[in-house]
Design an enzyme around this catalytic site. Structure first.
Site, short mmCIF file in Angstrom:
data_model
loop_
_atom_site.label_atom_id
_atom_site.label_comp_id
_atom_site.label_asym_id
_atom_site.label_seq_id
_atom_site.Cartn_x
_atom_site.Cartn_y
_atom_site.Cartn_z
CE LYS A 274 2.83 -37.97 -8.24
NZ LYS A 274 3.98 -38.72 -7.67
CB THR A 275 3.50 -40.60 -3.04
OG1 THR A 275 3.90 -39.58 -3.96
CG2 THR A 275 4.74 -41.29 -2.49
CG ASP B 192 6.17 -41.53 -8.68
OD1 ASP B 192 5.03 -41.18 -9.05
OD2 ASP B 192 6.73 -41.04 -7.68
CD GLU B 193 5.92 -37.10 -10.20
OE1 GLU B 193 5.21 -36.72 -11.15
OE2 GLU B 193 5.83 -36.64 -9.06
CD GLN C 88 0.75 -32.10 -10.65
OE1 GLN C 88 1.60 -31.58 -9.94
NE2 GLN C 88 -0.07 -33.04 -10.21
NE ARG D 90 1.67 -27.65 -6.63
CZ ARG D 90 1.47 -28.97 -6.68
NH1 ARG D 90 2.13 -29.76 -5.86
NH2 ARG D 90 0.60 -29.49 -7.53
#
Length: 774
Positions: free
Chosen positions: A53-54, A241-242, A277, A624
């Site tokens: 996504k980044t 973002d986020e 998330q 993770r």
């Protein structure tokens, strides 16, 4: 303000790039390209864990700049941390091959909010050079207001009100918006007035706190539509973002900037996030913000990024199956791009947390021998108090480790404070310990008073505590300070006397209670206060393993003297909240038990919403891992000094059977009952248990049912079974072997109970049926 350039026709890319694809698009998959090139209109990019996504966000900005759809100062790009903002600028610069210093509106919500308010400070009752208060300044100001209202600060702590007010500001509420019910929670209904007086005082001081950086921006836009219109014209593109971590005030601030200019919702806003998330509800994040994006912006497109570049298919299958149990989600299914099925997730049940740390330490050493770097391994815990067991185990093994997102266990403030109280009781001449606790919690002793104590001690060449004793008998200090010191000296003397008659761990709990230290954290309403209280309980629990206070304090000194290993290859230990955004080849997830994970406090405070956030934490933990995910649970945990049987986490039953390998450690001292036979989840089926039919589960069941004979029934030397059978078959002086404690010598025998001095475990009491001659 410069006029905005005319709108360009919508399309995937301008004609100058039609013949030759830009370098910045290389390597993107179809969904990522679509997210980058869909520049017009509202867009929600639902990006799963490890889906890049980044990269999509930075490439999208690079695309807008490269195709000249907007200049850098016409793009609003919002992140949540300064570090993320810096990384974004660097990555965009590499993509477009030029500096991005011309993007003044790339930053965090608060940094951009402060910039906006300084430009229009007079409209919100401030001057452009206003000060941003830190937490200490806030508390000091609130205390002044409480005193003016004759409110007892001990009963209604300033920190409690600061936390309450922060919650109001996170919800975008001005003093006039506070309901009587909300205001009634503080000082018998005076909460609203104090909030109003606080805001007025800030204006007098030409100051704002962090909450105001968004709250005043919302007020600015609502009360000054012409100012809002300027920014509608300025910001051609907005990116966030986020987005799943945004709170209500951030949502309101962004909605005002992104709302339609001409009655038709044509805002070019793109939000990137993952509803699975969203794990920061405890600090105000609202997962509903991302869930209702399509309703807030009619006609919005949603692009799902579901191709994961991090984990194997087994790991992704487990995570997807688990998170599917949440109702509040938009829904997506991660697919691996790694190209391998990978190892199954292992679920292991152990006897207690000590055994859990030992087993994980052995696994890490095994992976290290196979050539795996420690840097590629991580232990992710639900609560910070779990770290202590692993830290001490790794120090014993000589394994380097680093704690991410906070200090090591014995370096935490609350632990250092508690140890200082214990040190001054054990050694009255410990001036450093006394300096740390003399005014913690606050006792009204100012710097001038403490300076007199230091001067007296230095002149007489005596310890500070001895100097305090002398000063309580003379007139150098004011009566109030003398009385305070007398009380402190009396407490320390009383604790020292009790140390001779009661166990040191019980005394430690009494010291923390009677000193007011425990109450200080109970009254602290900050988000980390419950965790600090859990750490103090873990400290007291750890003391039980030592014979006396002196031995415990010596152990702590040796532990804290060890080299941290921060600079080299090291295992990472952190909470699940700190792990977001990170990835490791091997991830250990200990403590999957009801009450710990999901955490009981989350269930009590937020019900179903709390459970779903805990499940999202589990999803974050599993995703993770790149190659291996090791889950463990302890059958027993000591809580408040008492052993309690732990129930396996409900999340274990939500993992798909086909990708889980349930392992039996073969521990002969795990889960034994009075009958001498182990009882685990393989014996009984209840609502918390899955009917797994995998080979691993069946093998564990066969191994469990095949066990015969007795097993130990002690927990750190405390007998679980009460037996008065025949005389012991072993005499004093005999060498024996115990499955858990190893070799030892019988020192006493009473009936069938043996007192044994074990070579490694020290003195223990066990039943004779659980040992054999060595």
């Amino acid at each position: 303000m410069s006029a905005a350039p005319p709108h360009r026709p919508q399309g995937p890319i301008t004609s100058q790039f039609a013949a030759r694809e830009p370098a910045y698009l290389a390597g993107l998959n179809a969904e990522q390209r679509e997210a980058v090139q869909t520049t017009e209109g509202p867009l929600l990019v639902l990006a799963g864990a490890g889906t890049g996504k980044t990269r999509v966000l930075t490439t999208r900005i690079a695309h807008i700049l490269a195709t000249r759809k907007a200049r850098g100062n016409q793009i609003l790009a919002v992140t949540f941390t300064n570090k993320a903002a810096r990384e974004m600028k660097e990555r965009i610069g590499k993509l477009v091959g030029a500096s991005v210093e011309g993007m003044p509106w790339l930053g965090t919500f608060h940094s951009i909010g402060a910039r906006l308010i300084r430009r229009h400070a007079e409209l919100v009752g401030l001057r452009p050079d206003f000060t941003i208060l830190d937490t200490d300044d806030q508390i000091r100001l609130i205390k002044q207001l409480l005193a003016a209202e004759n409110i007892d600060e001990k009963r209604w702590p300033a920190r409690q009100f600061a936390s309450m007010m922060d919650g109001w500001k996170n919800r975008g509420l001005l003093p006039k918006d506070i309901s009587p019910a909300d205001a009634g929670f503080f000082a018998n209904g005076k909460g609203q007035k104090i909030y109003k007086d606080y805001q007025a005082r800030l204006k007098t001081l030409n100051a704002a706190d962090f909450g105001d950086l968004l709250l005043e921006g919302i007020r600015l836009f609502k009360e000054n539509p012409e100012v809002l219109a300027q920014y509608h014209d300025r910001f051609r593109y907005m990116l966030v973002d986020e987005y799943q971590d945004s709170n209500t005030a951030q949502y309101m601030w962004l909605r005002l900037l992104a709302q339609s200019r001409d009655g038709i919702n044509s805002s070019n806003i793109c939000v990137v996030g993952d509803d699975d998330q969203s794990i920061y509800g405890w600090r105000g994040a609202e997962v509903d913000n991302i869930l209702r994006f399509e309703k807030d912006f009619p006609g919005a497109r949603m692009i799902k990024l579901e191709r994961n570049y991090r984990s194997t298919s087994n790991i992704l299958s487990a995570a997807s199956h688990l998170i599917a149990n949440n109702e509040s989600r938009l829904g997506k299914t991660l697919q691996t791009d790694v190209g391998e099925e990978g190892e199954k997730l292992s679920v292991t049940s152990v006897w207690d947390s000590e055994e859990e740390a030992r087993q994980i330490g052995e696994e890490i050493e095994q992976f290290q021998r196979q050539g795996d770097p420690l840097d590629d391994m991580a232990i992710l815990v639900r609560a910070s108090f779990q770290m202590r067991e692993f830290e001490e185990r790794f120090i014993t093994l000589g394994l380097n480790y680093r704690v991410i997102g906070g200090p090591r266990f014995y370096e935490r403030k609350e632990i250092r404070d508690a140890l200082a109280y214990l040190r001054i009781v054990a050694q009255p001449a410990d001036d450093l310990a006394l300096e740390r606790i003399v005014n913690t919690p606050k006792r009204g002793l100012g710097d001038a008073t403490l300076q007199i104590v230091h001067d007296t001690a230095r002149a007489a060449q005596i310890p500070l505590l001895a100097a305090i004793r002398e000063l309580t008998e003379t007139e150098e200090l004011k009566p109030k300070q003398r009385s305070t010191f007398r009380g402190l000296v009396r407490q320390i003397d009383d604790w020292a006397d009790r140390l001779r008659t009661i166990p040191h761990h019980e005394l430690a709990e009494q010291i923390l209670d009677e000193s007011g230290y425990t109450a200080m954290w109970q009254n602290d309403k900050s988000a980390d206060a419950p965790g600090r209280l859990e750490n103090l309980k873990e400290l007291i629990r750890s003391m039980e393993e030592f014979e006396n206070l002196g031995g415990f304090l010596e152990h702590i000194a040796l532990v804290m003297d060890r080299d941290s290993g921060e600079g080299g290859d090291a295992v990472s230990i952190m909470t699940l909240h700190s792990a977001k955004g990170l990835e490791f080849n091997t991830v250990f997830l200990p403590g999957w038990e009801e009450g710990l994970f999901p955490h009981q406090r989350a269930l009590d405070e937020s019900g179903l919403a709390g459970l779903e956030e805990e499940r999202r934490l589990a999803y974050v933990g599993i995703t993770r891992a790149r190659k291996r995910c090791r889950i463990s649970l302890a059958q027993n945990r000591r809580i408040h000094g008492l052993w309690q049987s732990a129930i396996p986490s409900r999340f274990l039953d939500e993992l798909p059977a086909q990708v889980v390998e349930v392992t039996d450690t073969g521990s002969s001292y795990g889960g034994y009952t009075y009958g001498g036979r182990a009882t685990t989840r393989f014996d009984n089926r209840d609502p918390f248990e899955s009917v797994y039919e995998t080979p691993g589960w069946q093998r564990a069941q066969r191994q469990q049912s095949a066990r015969k004979g007795p097993g130990p029934v002690t927990i750190d030397g405390d007998l679980v079974a009460r037996s008065s059978g025949p005389s012991a078959a072993y005499g004093v002086g005999e060498r024996v072997f115990h499955l858990k404690f190893g070799y030892g010598m019988v020192t006493a025998a009473e009936g069938n109970k043996l007192s044994i001095d074990f070579e490694k475990a020290g003195p223990k009491k066990v039943l004779d049926s659980f040992v054999k001659r060595g």
